[in-house]
Write a protein that holds these residues in place. Structure first.
Motif, PDB file in Angstrom:
ATOM      1  N   UNK A   1       0.818  -1.212   0.000  1.00  0.00           N
ATOM      2  CA  UNK A   1       0.000   0.000   0.000  1.00  0.00           C
ATOM      3  C   UNK A   1       0.856   1.267   0.000  1.00  0.00           C
ATOM      4  N   UNK A   2       1.912   1.273   0.795  1.00  0.00           N
ATOM      5  CA  UNK A   2       2.778   2.457   0.819  1.00  0.00           C
ATOM      6  C   UNK A   2       3.497   2.642  -0.511  1.00  0.00           C
TER       7      UNK A   2
ATOM      8  N   UNK B   1       2.967   6.126  -2.754  1.00  0.00           N
ATOM      9  CA  UNK B   1       4.049   6.982  -3.274  1.00  0.00           C
ATOM     10  C   UNK B   1       3.941   7.112  -4.787  1.00  0.00           C
ATOM     11  N   UNK B   2       3.683   5.991  -5.450  1.00  0.00           N
ATOM     12  CA  UNK B   2       3.552   6.025  -6.913  1.00  0.00           C
ATOM     13  C   UNK B   2       2.364   6.874  -7.334  1.00  0.00           C
ATOM     14  N   UNK B   3       1.229   6.725  -6.631  1.00  0.00           N
ATOM     15  CA  UNK B   3       0.044   7.479  -6.991  1.00  0.00           C
ATOM     16  C   UNK B   3       0.195   8.973  -6.775  1.00  0.00           C
TER      17      UNK B   3
ATOM     18  N   UNK C   1      -7.030   1.454  16.096  1.00  0.00           N
ATOM     19  CA  UNK C   1      -6.281   2.544  15.466  1.00  0.00           C
ATOM     20  C   UNK C   1      -5.643   2.069  14.166  1.00  0.00           C
ATOM     21  N   UNK C   2      -5.059   0.879  14.185  1.00  0.00           N
ATOM     22  CA  UNK C   2      -4.415   0.350  12.990  1.00  0.00           C
ATOM     23  C   UNK C   2      -5.425   0.121  11.873  1.00  0.00           C
ATOM     24  N   UNK C   3      -6.615  -0.318  12.211  1.00  0.00           N
ATOM     25  CA  UNK C   3      -7.670  -0.520  11.219  1.00  0.00           C
ATOM     26  C   UNK C   3      -8.032   0.795  10.543  1.00  0.00           C
ATOM     27  N   UNK C   4      -8.181   1.854  11.323  1.00  0.00           N
ATOM     28  CA  UNK C   4      -8.530   3.159  10.762  1.00  0.00           C
ATOM     29  C   UNK C   4      -7.415   3.692   9.873  1.00  0.00           C
ATOM     30  N   UNK C   5      -6.176   3.555  10.315  1.00  0.00           N
ATOM     31  CA  UNK C   5      -5.042   4.020   9.516  1.00  0.00           C
ATOM     32  C   UNK C   5      -4.978   3.284   8.182  1.00  0.00           C
ATOM     33  N   UNK C   6      -5.230   1.978   8.212  1.00  0.00           N
ATOM     34  CA  UNK C   6      -5.203   1.198   6.978  1.00  0.00           C
ATOM     35  C   UNK C   6      -6.285   1.658   6.012  1.00  0.00           C
ATOM     36  N   UNK C   7      -7.483   1.925   6.520  1.00  0.00           N
ATOM     37  CA  UNK C   7      -8.567   2.402   5.664  1.00  0.00           C
ATOM     38  C   UNK C   7      -8.220   3.742   5.029  1.00  0.00           C
ATOM     39  N   UNK C   8      -7.629   4.640   5.804  1.00  0.00           N
ATOM     40  CA  UNK C   8      -7.280   5.960   5.276  1.00  0.00           C
ATOM     41  C   UNK C   8      -6.175   5.850   4.230  1.00  0.00           C
ATOM     42  N   UNK C   9      -5.179   4.999   4.472  1.00  0.00           N
ATOM     43  CA  UNK C   9      -4.122   4.799   3.474  1.00  0.00           C
ATOM     44  C   UNK C   9      -4.710   4.237   2.183  1.00  0.00           C
TER      45      UNK C   9
END
Length: 699
Positions: free
Chosen positions: A327-328, A332-334, A401-409
């Motif tokens: 995802x990261x 970066x590419x996007x 918290x990790x779930x929310x961060x993943x959704x936002x990424x």
């Protein structure tokens, strides 16, 4: 008053029972525990009390240091055996209580090897395809930032509190989502509804996984198929590849027409993968390539359940970390593409008028529950294998918290690609692609084309999606199997057959989702079966635990288990904000119900009725079981029946029964007037029952 020697006698009785069953129980190779064999407990006079707290593995190590011989003969503690012995095996009545698994069932279930296995398995359950696939398309469908704001609000006021509540109460009781309702038998239907929703989600969730297998296989070609407009499936008049100089390679001027242009990745998804029909009334034939992928996916799931790939926790280590690398990289590419910032701003900045649309709030609530896996029973099942003193608050905070961060990424990756596509097409971002469940299978492949060697990255990405889905699918189906086996304990002796039969049933029911009109069916199941139903179950769960069993009892139980009383934030959100907000959203969305749409297609009325019927399959279990549990009470008047069905049974209490007397005294001190099991009337007669006698029966 009981003599001090009685606990020793109870343990000896448990020893005799374990001796009789030891040879009948095969070596443990379940997903949650390490391989073990049943062996008779050592004499209590020679073995000091096992220290409380920490993981089972840490406690075993402590015992091994003091008594090396014990390391060769590990056993399940007598208190776990006592807590989970089936009521039917004791010949007890089921009038006001809910069955518990037998001793053999407990042996097969096992326990977590260490706290990291539990934490990472919760991450695997909550962080899944729902974050990467479902969240972006719902955000796009509901206005980007206009969806993100309700999602974060719902997470703070309902999602995070209920996530902690389910993990904590499951760890306290040490039982699954059905037996948990010994605390409030009248709400047993909530546990049954959770299992039903898990089964519904299992069916269409595996269809999404079959899409990833299809893309993974297609990515092994010399050139990924969506990198060009293939006349076999593309409309050569409208198809174009980003970066190409024309659309159909024969008319250069066509590249400048922007009205009907569609990317090759979009047409590959709709025309090749789905062969999408005109509507749900035109399902068409089964797409056998997708049916084969679905079959392979179910075979993998069954192998995971039978062989127990979670035993060592290695799979969850991979599933919990690998997605972020991919995802990261895509993020970066996007962000480096022209127009990407516009897409990100569309995702972050809201359209304020959209916030007044109740359907946006309902979609946000549904996604929050779907993503965190709240009110589906999986969290209760996972935490029931924990040590009684495990710091579950820390685990709940980390995972939510990790779930929310993943959704936002995931959202930023998707919308950066949509912004770049909108710049190429010269159209607004909300018109760049058709909204719907296929958004992830359009935006992510488009992003992968921008990476060097897209075949390699495509295989990795769709492998990542499959592993994420497998992690969640595994937990949801295991929740179904475990809960049903807890009710019908003889099924644990036929786990392989039971698992295969369930998978075959789910596969056959899921076949309509892989027809030409299958995506319309999948959307119907997702919105009604996995959205509307879950919100209603969450409301009933709050009512049962916080209003009937009682906020004071819950707070006292968690203080006894964790050492700290829940603060005002947890108590207010549990008892008032979460149930009231969810109730308002649910009722308001019923009054102002909008018929379901798929992109520009409006579902017919009969299809919406089928959707509501699917939601009612889970929702109606709550009132049906409530009436049944009230009716089965032996009391005379209706008022007495209601009172008895709302009281926790003698089976309810800490999973560690050695702490039961201490818990009763603690509860009576902190919640004055509480009617506990030692003061209740037996369901079979009017004779007061004694906790010591009940514990003796259990052991």
């Amino acid at each position: 008053m009981k003599s001090k020697e009685e606990p020793t006698t109870a343990v000896d009785m448990a020893k005799e029972q374990e001796d009789g069953l030891r040879d009948k129980v095969p070596p443990l190779r379940g997903k949650l525990g390490r391989s073990n064999t049943m062996s008779p407990p050592p004499s209590t006079s020679n073995v000091p009390r096992v220290p409380r707290g920490g993981s089972l593995r840490e406690r075993h190590r402590s015992m091994d240091r003091d008594h090396p011989a014990h390391s060769r003969h590990r056993r399940f503690s007598a208190h776990i055996v006592a807590r989970r012995e089936s009521m039917f095996e004791r010949g007890a009545s089921l009038d006001a209580s809910i069955r518990r698994p037998s001793l053999a069932s407990v042996a097969e279930r096992g326990n977590w090897g260490n706290r990291w296995e539990f934490l990472l398995s919760c991450v695997g359950l909550s962080v899944g395809i729902g974050n990467v696939w479902r969240f972006p398309y719902l955000a796009y469908q509901n206005g980007g930032g206009a969806f993100l704001i309700p999602y974060i609000i719902m997470l703070a006021l309902a999602g995070k509190p209920m996530y902690f509540l389910e993990l904590a109460i499951g760890q306290f009781g040490g039982v699954g989502p059905i037996a948990l309702w010994n605390c409030c038998p009248v709400m047993k239907g909530v546990g049954c509804a959770m299992v039903t929703v898990s089964l519904i989600v299992c069916i269409y969730y595996n269809v999404i996984m079959s899409y990833t297998l299809h893309y993974m296989g297609a990515s092994l070609a010399a050139e990924v198929p969506w990198a060009k407009c293939d006349p076999e499936w593309a409309n050569m008049d409208t198809c174009y590849v980003r970066g190409a100089t024309n659309v159909n390679h024969s008319d250069p001027e066509s590249a400048h027409t922007t009205v009907h242009r569609e990317t090759a990745s979009l047409q590959y998804w709709e025309r090749k993968v789905l062969a999408l029909s005109s509507g749900i009334e035109d399902l068409g034939p089964i797409k056998w390539d997708l049916a084969l992928c679905l079959f392979i996916s179910w075979c993998i799931v069954v192998l995971c359940l039978v062989k127990g790939i979670k035993t060592s926790g290695k799979v969850v280590y991979f599933a919990a970390t690998f997605p972020y690398v991919i995802l990261l990289t895509l993020l970066v590419t996007g962000l480096m593409q022209p127009g990407a910032i516009d897409g990100v701003l569309f995702f972050i900045l809201p359209t304020w008028s959209k916030l007044l649309d109740i359907q946006v709030w309902r979609a946000a609530a549904g996604q929050m529950f779907f993503s965190l896996s709240v009110s589906m029973g999986g969290l209760i099942m996972y935490s029931s294998y924990n040590d009684f003193r495990n710091n579950v608050y820390r685990d709940a905070l980390v995972v939510s918290v990790l779930d929310t961060v993943t959704s936002i990424i995931s959202g930023m990756v998707t919308f950066s690609i949509l912004g770049a596509m909108a710049t190429d097409l010269g159209v607004p971002i909300d018109q760049v692609v058709k909204e719907g469940p296929g958004l992830a299978f359009v935006a992510y492949p488009e992003a992968l084309l921008r990476l060097p060697c897209p075949q390699f990255w495509s295989v990795l990405f769709f492998l990542m999606l499959f592993v994420l889905g497998l992690d969640s699918e595994f937990a949801l189906l295991e929740n179904v199997l475990t809960s049903i086996s807890d009710e019908f304990t003889w099924l644990r002796n036929h786990k392989l057959i039971f698992c295969v039969v369930t998978a075959c049933f789910c596969y056959l029911v899921g076949l309509p989702c892989v027809t030409h009109g299958g995506n319309y069916v999948l959307t119907l199941m997702d919105v009604y079966g996995g959205g509307v139903g879950v919100v209603f179950i969450a409301i009933a769960e709050c009512i049962g635990l916080l209003w009937i069993y009682g906020l004071g009892r819950i707070s006292s139980d968690l203080e006894f288990m964790l050492g700290n009383r829940p603060n005002a934030y947890w108590r207010i959100t549990w008892s008032f904000l979460a149930p009231v907000i969810l109730m308002m959203i649910f009722l308001y969305s019923l009054v102002f119900h909008v018929p379901l749409r798929y992109e520009e297609y409006l579902y017919p009325n009969w299809a919406n009725m089928i959707g509501w019927a699917l939601a009612c399959v889970s929702m109606l279990q709550i009132p049906i079981w409530a009436v049944l549990m009230v009716w089965k009470q032996p009391a005379g008047s209706l008022k007495e029946k209601l009172q008895m069905s709302a009281r926790s049974t003698a089976e309810w209490g800490p999973s560690d029964t050695s702490l039961r007397s201490e818990w009763i005294a603690f509860t009576q001190k902190n919640v004055p007037g509480t009617l506990l099991s030692e003061q209740r009337k037996d369901c079979n007669n009017s004779t007061p029952i004694n906790v010591g006698d009940k514990l003796g029966e259990a052991l």
